[in-house]
Design a protein around this motif. Structure first.
Motif, mmCIF file in Angstrom:
data_model
loop_
_atom_site.group_PDB
_atom_site.id
_atom_site.type_symbol
_atom_site.label_atom_id
_atom_site.label_comp_id
_atom_site.label_asym_id
_atom_site.label_seq_id
_atom_site.Cartn_x
_atom_site.Cartn_y
_atom_site.Cartn_z
ATOM 1 N N PHE A 113 0.822 -1.223 0.000
ATOM 2 C CA PHE A 113 0.000 0.000 0.000
ATOM 3 C C PHE A 113 0.852 1.268 0.000
ATOM 4 N N PRO A 114 1.880 1.388 0.855
ATOM 5 C CA PRO A 114 2.724 2.586 0.756
ATOM 6 C C PRO A 114 3.428 2.723 -0.590
ATOM 7 N N LEU A 115 3.786 1.608 -1.215
ATOM 8 C CA LEU A 115 4.433 1.697 -2.527
ATOM 9 C C LEU A 115 3.459 2.167 -3.605
ATOM 10 N N VAL A 116 2.210 1.730 -3.518
ATOM 11 C CA VAL A 116 1.196 2.221 -4.457
ATOM 12 C C VAL A 116 0.985 3.722 -4.243
ATOM 13 N N LEU A 117 0.888 4.132 -2.976
ATOM 14 C CA LEU A 117 0.752 5.566 -2.691
ATOM 15 C C LEU A 117 1.967 6.338 -3.187
ATOM 16 N N ALA A 118 3.159 5.777 -3.024
ATOM 17 C CA ALA A 118 4.374 6.445 -3.502
ATOM 18 C C ALA A 118 4.316 6.658 -5.009
ATOM 19 N N ALA A 119 3.838 5.663 -5.738
ATOM 20 C CA ALA A 119 3.729 5.794 -7.191
ATOM 21 C C ALA A 119 2.703 6.859 -7.566
ATOM 22 N N VAL A 120 1.580 6.887 -6.873
ATOM 23 C CA VAL A 120 0.551 7.900 -7.159
ATOM 24 C C VAL A 120 1.076 9.295 -6.835
ATOM 25 N N PHE A 121 1.744 9.433 -5.695
ATOM 26 C CA PHE A 121 2.305 10.741 -5.327
ATOM 27 C C PHE A 121 3.391 11.175 -6.314
ATOM 28 N N ALA A 122 4.215 10.228 -6.784
ATOM 29 C CA ALA A 122 5.244 10.569 -7.777
ATOM 30 C C ALA A 122 4.599 11.028 -9.076
ATOM 31 N N TRP A 123 3.512 10.372 -9.478
ATOM 32 C CA TRP A 123 2.797 10.791 -10.684
ATOM 33 C C TRP A 123 2.203 12.184 -10.500
ATOM 34 N N LEU A 124 1.602 12.419 -9.318
ATOM 35 C CA LEU A 124 1.062 13.756 -9.038
ATOM 36 C C LEU A 124 2.162 14.812 -9.095
ATOM 37 N N ALA A 125 3.315 14.501 -8.514
ATOM 38 C CA ALA A 125 4.427 15.455 -8.530
ATOM 39 C C ALA A 125 4.881 15.738 -9.958
ATOM 40 N N SER A 126 4.908 14.704 -10.801
ATOM 41 C CA SER A 126 5.323 14.938 -12.192
ATOM 42 C C SER A 126 4.288 15.764 -12.947
ATOM 43 N N GLN A 127 3.019 15.583 -12.622
ATOM 44 C CA GLN A 127 1.968 16.365 -13.274
ATOM 45 C C GLN A 127 1.945 17.807 -12.778
ATOM 46 N N ARG A 128 2.400 18.027 -11.567
ATOM 47 C CA ARG A 128 2.444 19.375 -10.980
ATOM 48 C C ARG A 128 3.869 19.936 -10.974
ATOM 49 N N ARG A 129 4.701 19.479 -11.908
ATOM 50 C CA ARG A 129 6.097 19.917 -11.915
ATOM 51 C C ARG A 129 6.257 21.409 -12.188
ATOM 52 N N ASP A 130 5.281 22.031 -12.853
ATOM 53 C CA ASP A 130 5.377 23.476 -13.065
ATOM 54 C C ASP A 130 5.358 24.203 -11.720
ATOM 55 N N GLY A 131 4.611 23.696 -10.771
ATOM 56 C CA GLY A 131 4.612 24.266 -9.429
ATOM 57 C C GLY A 131 5.932 24.031 -8.715
ATOM 58 N N LEU A 132 6.541 22.871 -8.963
ATOM 59 C CA LEU A 132 7.851 22.589 -8.373
ATOM 60 C C LEU A 132 8.907 23.541 -8.914
ATOM 61 N N VAL A 133 8.874 23.773 -10.220
ATOM 62 C CA VAL A 133 9.840 24.685 -10.843
ATOM 63 C C VAL A 133 9.634 26.106 -10.330
ATOM 64 N N ALA A 134 8.384 26.542 -10.226
ATOM 65 C CA ALA A 134 8.092 27.887 -9.722
ATOM 66 C C ALA A 134 8.544 28.036 -8.272
ATOM 67 N N LEU A 135 8.327 26.993 -7.463
ATOM 68 C CA LEU A 135 8.756 27.049 -6.073
ATOM 69 C C LEU A 135 10.275 27.085 -5.973
ATOM 70 N N ARG A 136 10.954 26.281 -6.795
ATOM 71 C CA ARG A 136 12.410 26.295 -6.809
ATOM 72 C C ARG A 136 12.943 27.681 -7.190
ATOM 73 N N ASP A 137 12.351 28.275 -8.229
ATOM 74 C CA ASP A 137 12.790 29.603 -8.670
ATOM 75 C C ASP A 137 12.531 30.650 -7.593
ATOM 76 N N ARG A 138 11.402 30.549 -6.916
ATOM 77 C CA ARG A 138 11.063 31.491 -5.870
ATOM 78 C C ARG A 138 12.030 31.377 -4.690
ATOM 79 N N LEU A 139 12.423 30.155 -4.351
ATOM 80 C CA LEU A 139 13.320 29.941 -3.223
ATOM 81 C C LEU A 139 14.769 30.265 -3.558
ATOM 82 N N SER A 140 15.136 30.240 -4.841
ATOM 83 C CA SER A 140 16.523 30.488 -5.223
ATOM 84 C C SER A 140 16.834 31.970 -5.428
ATOM 85 N N ARG A 141 15.869 32.809 -5.240
ATOM 86 C CA ARG A 141 16.112 34.261 -5.408
ATOM 87 C C ARG A 141 16.959 34.810 -4.325
#
Length: 141
Positions: A113-141
């Protein structure tokens, strides 16, 4: 005799609108799960959580820390700008949870079950990668 045709109405959905709805539905459901069913029981000292964390051997502080990580991740899934980072963090957390189940608690069947959740969360993170990039850029200022 002239034929007139009714104007064709364009749909009001933009490309990706359905995908976005699916992502938000998953984020809300998984966010609520992580807060209500996974994180809060660790804060209130639910009997099963106490037993499991006693078997791990790190003490109560680790149970509260894990609960805090899960609640923060669940809330992060509900905040648009943080959804990608929260999903990535929860994916890593679930991999560690699966490893703990398999190797420390000697219950590899519970690690599925945790591995299935990990895969779903990884997929969500890849689909929301634009938010990850924006957060990285915001934090690197």
């Amino acid at each position: 005799m002239t034929a007139t045709t009714a104007p064709v109405r364009a749909t009001a959905t933009r490309p990706g609108a359905i995908r976005n709805r699916i992502l938000w539905t998953l984020q809300v459901l998984l966010g609520l799960f992580m807060v209500i069913a996974s994180g809060i029981p660790k804060f209130v000292g639910q009997e099963d959580a106490v037993r499991i964390f006693d078997a791990i051997g790190f003490g109560d502080w680790f149970m509260y820390f894990t609960g805090l990580v899960e609640v923060a991740g669940g809330i992060g899934l509900l905040i648009g700008r943080l959804a990608g980072a929260a999903a990535a963090g929860l994916s890593i957390t679930m991999v560690f949870a699966a490893a703990t189940q398999a190797f420390v608690l000697d219950a590899p069947s519970y690690s599925v079950f945790p591995l299935v959740l990990a895969a779903v969360f990884a997929w969500l993170a890849s689909q929301r990668r634009d938010g990850l990039v924006a957060l990285r850029d915001r934090l690197s200022r």
